[in-house]
Each structure stands twice: as C-alpha cells, then as structure tokens.
Design a protein around this motif. Structure first.
Motif, PDB file in Angstrom:
ATOM      1  N   VAL B  19       0.850  -1.189   0.000  1.00  0.00           N
ATOM      2  CA  VAL B  19       0.000   0.000   0.000  1.00  0.00           C
ATOM      3  C   VAL B  19       0.888   1.244   0.000  1.00  0.00           C
ATOM      4  CG1 VAL B  19      -1.676   1.338   1.333  1.00  0.00           C
ATOM      5  CG2 VAL B  19      -1.927  -1.151   1.145  1.00  0.00           C
ATOM      6  N   GLU B  58     -15.437   7.424 -10.111  1.00  0.00           N
ATOM      7  CA  GLU B  58     -15.508   7.953  -8.759  1.00  0.00           C
ATOM      8  C   GLU B  58     -14.695   7.074  -7.819  1.00  0.00           C
ATOM      9  OE1 GLU B  58     -19.629   7.922  -7.566  1.00  0.00           O
ATOM     10  OE2 GLU B  58     -19.673   5.755  -7.352  1.00  0.00           O
ATOM     11  N   ALA B  59     -14.213   7.625  -6.708  1.00  0.00           N
ATOM     12  CA  ALA B  59     -14.298   9.014  -6.319  1.00  0.00           C
ATOM     13  C   ALA B  59     -12.967   9.720  -6.595  1.00  0.00           C
ATOM     14  CB  ALA B  59     -14.601   9.119  -4.835  1.00  0.00           C
ATOM     15  N   SER B  60     -11.847   9.047  -6.367  1.00  0.00           N
ATOM     16  CA  SER B  60     -10.584   9.789  -6.330  1.00  0.00           C
ATOM     17  C   SER B  60     -10.063  10.181  -7.705  1.00  0.00           C
ATOM     18  CB  SER B  60      -9.531   9.025  -5.526  1.00  0.00           C
ATOM     19  OG  SER B  60      -9.592   7.666  -5.781  1.00  0.00           O
ATOM     20  N   THR B 100      -8.165  -2.349  -3.624  1.00  0.00           N
ATOM     21  CA  THR B 100      -8.155  -1.685  -2.328  1.00  0.00           C
ATOM     22  C   THR B 100      -9.312  -2.146  -1.446  1.00  0.00           C
ATOM     23  OG1 THR B 100      -7.317   0.222  -3.509  1.00  0.00           O
ATOM     24  CG2 THR B 100      -7.939   0.562  -1.216  1.00  0.00           C
ATOM     25  N   HIS B 101     -10.492  -2.222  -2.073  1.00  0.00           N
ATOM     26  CA  HIS B 101     -11.680  -2.464  -1.264  1.00  0.00           C
ATOM     27  C   HIS B 101     -12.056  -3.948  -1.192  1.00  0.00           C
ATOM     28  CE1 HIS B 101     -12.677   1.843  -0.829  1.00  0.00           C
ATOM     29  NE2 HIS B 101     -11.966   1.919  -1.919  1.00  0.00           N
ATOM     30  N   LYS B 102     -11.345  -4.763  -1.959  1.00  0.00           N
ATOM     31  CA  LYS B 102     -11.553  -6.199  -1.915  1.00  0.00           C
ATOM     32  C   LYS B 102     -13.007  -6.568  -2.159  1.00  0.00           C
ATOM     33  CE  LYS B 102      -7.452  -7.167   0.850  1.00  0.00           C
ATOM     34  NZ  LYS B 102      -6.906  -5.850   0.513  1.00  0.00           N
TER      35      LYS B 102
END
Lengths: 194, 194
Positions: B19, B58-60, B100-102
């Motif tokens: 990360v 979205e979002a970043s 990231t969010h798996k």
C-alpha cells in the motif's frame, strides 16, 4: 439570473418525486467552464472570508470543489462515505442519511487533514434535506475547526435543509435555489437573489 | 524526476501489503496546484491526440480529471460504482474488482454521455492490477467510442495492470511508476522515464 440557473433551465430535467436531473453538466458529465464560473461567483460571495481549506463529500462534490479551490488557492479534502482499508489512523465520523440513495452513510475524514486552525469552506453539489451537509458541519466541529461558509450549487428551496442551516447562522451561498418545480410541465422556479 | 514523483518521495508513505499512501495530496486531501502540473504534463504527452472527452471513475479520479480537463478544454464524465436511483435511462455497465476495497463493483456510465464520435482520454489516480481501468475501456468500447489515451497518476509497476494495457497497444502515460517499494525502509523506486 446567473450562469448556473440559466444552464438548469436549458439542460435540467424535472422528474417525478422532486428529482431535478442535472447530470449532463453537474454530476455525471461535468462542464468545467461552468464550474469555473461557479468558483468565481463563490469567491465573490465569500469575499474577505479567511478560508484555508475546502471540504466536500464524494463523489459529485469533488469536481466542483477542486475547480472552485483554484479561485481560493487552497487544498480540498473530500469526506468519504464508507470505510476504506486505505483510510487508517484516527478519523472523524458522522452518520448521515441520503435522500437520493435512501440509505444511511458514514461520512469520514482522516483527523490529520482537519484541525483547530482550519477555516473551512464546505462545497457540495446539492442541498435538499441537508443531512450530508449536517454531517460535514459536525466533522468540522469535531476537529475544532471553523465553518467560514457553505457553497452549494443547487438548493431545493422547498425542502428544509437550507432554512435550517441559515437559521443556525451559517453563511450559505446556493447558486441556484429551486423554490418550485413541476415534472408535468417542466417548470422550474428559482428564488430571486436578494 | 517530475513533480509527482518528487511529491511521492516527500509525502508518500509505504505501508505493509504493497500500500502506498498518498492521501495527503492525491486522494483524500488534494493539492490542486500539483493536479495542474499533472494536467500540463498529460497535455504534453498526448500532444496531437484528438481528445474531446475525459472519462474517469468515482471518487478519487474526479478531482484529477477535472483539473486536467482544463488543459484539454473538454468535459469530464465520471463512471459511477453503484446504481443510483438518479441514474435512469440506458446505461453501459462493466463489472470490476477493486484491489483496495476487496470487493466487486459495477462501473456505470449513462449511454447519453458516450457515443461513437467520442475520442476519450481515461484518467485515474491509481493503476495496480488494472481492473477498474479495464472496466472503463470496456465501457468506451461498448459505446463505439475510441480510447485516445490513458493518463494515470501512480502506477504500481510491480503489478500486472500497466503491462497488460501497454501490451494491448494503448498509449498509457503514468506520471509515476513505482517499480519497487519497501514498508520497512520506506524505499520507493521509480521507473526511469524513457
């Protein structure tokens, strides 16, 4: 009539259930020139305010906030709506209810990006019942920071959010306040600027 | 070394599990001046490309895409990750898996905002295994539009996403390609620009 109101009359679509679709220029496709005009207008309305940070909320607030930030020369922080594995460390958390999505969300900002020296301008695309905005204000308060002002693109003036926020003494500058609309005729009535 | 690489060395933090935290300037707090430098650099790298729209997710990705769009003079469309009650009408839908969010997400764009005349620059903040990007490419293809190029802020060069996309013949311009990093020492090694 300002440029956002003109654009809403031209391209906004009134749908049943008090839905105003502005997704062709505001919150799905985004007209960056329009965002710059909106940023300029907020800069004028918050003239003299000592703002050092803009706070918004994902997702549709982010583009507007980033373009507006150029007129204030400040960084933007966007609040997240759900916990990410990348968002570690201490966080400010507020619970808000979404009108559009009909569910509750947590609004989250990492503590390191807001502190008691911050003078915050909150920016978002829509204000209806004001739950998201109340969550953002709660987070600024938790940080000991100051809300210098609130800039909203479209306020639904026939819902309670804006009145509550103004009653609480915040400087709320909505660029278009829709006081009435009708999905049958397509009529959209804006509040006159004071 | 470009401005983004310098900033990553200064403020990026390497965490266990590959990360790279860049949330102080890229994807939670956002440095708009840095985004403008990145936009300038993409404009240079896509010199001569006939781009009429920027697509992000979205979002970043949104903030970076909006600021970059000013250097191309085009509107931005952001893909949504879940179905909203406001997103009616016909939609392009692609399924992607987030590193990231798996979890799996649907990537959604309203059909009216992409058509066969569109020449699209895809912008996003991160490229790792490339699933989100593959979803965006799939959507552009579904619309019969053309991917003119792909601009990524940070590519994890030790994951497969970038190689796959380049193998497929896309012009992929990542402003910082991290070929190696170490959470114990904080070491970050960038790929040298060709």
């Amino acid at each position: 009539m300002n440029c956002l109101e003109e654009r809403i009359l031209k391209d906004g679509i009134v749908k049943e259930g008090n839905v105003l679709k502005v997704d062709s220029f505001l919150n799905h496709q985004m007209d960056i020139d329009l965002f710059n005009e909106m940023g300029k207008e907020w800069k004028k309305r918050f003239e003299g305010a000592n703002i050092n940070k803009i706070l918004t909320i994902e997702a549709s607030g982010i583009g507007i906030a980033c373009i507006a930030a150029q007129h204030f020369g400040v960084p933007v922080v966007f609040a997240k709506k759900s916990k990410s594995v990348n968002l570690e460390g201490e966080m400010y958390v507020a619970e808000v209810e979404s009108f559009t999505h009909k569910c509750k969300n947590q609004v989250i900002v990492a503590k390191k990006f807001l502190n008691e020296n911050d003078r915050v301008l909150i920016i978002d695309d829509f204000l209806a019942n004001g739950c998201a905005l109340q969550g953002l204000i709660q987070i600024v308060k938790s940080a000991g920071a100051t809300v210098e002002g609130i800039g909203i693109a479209v306020e639904k003036g026939f819902q309670a959010g804006g009145r509550i926020i103004r009653n609480l003494g915040f400087q709320l500058e909505s660029l278009a306040i829709v006081d009435d609309m009708d999905s049958k005729t397509g009529m959209i009535k804006f509040r006159e600027e004071q």
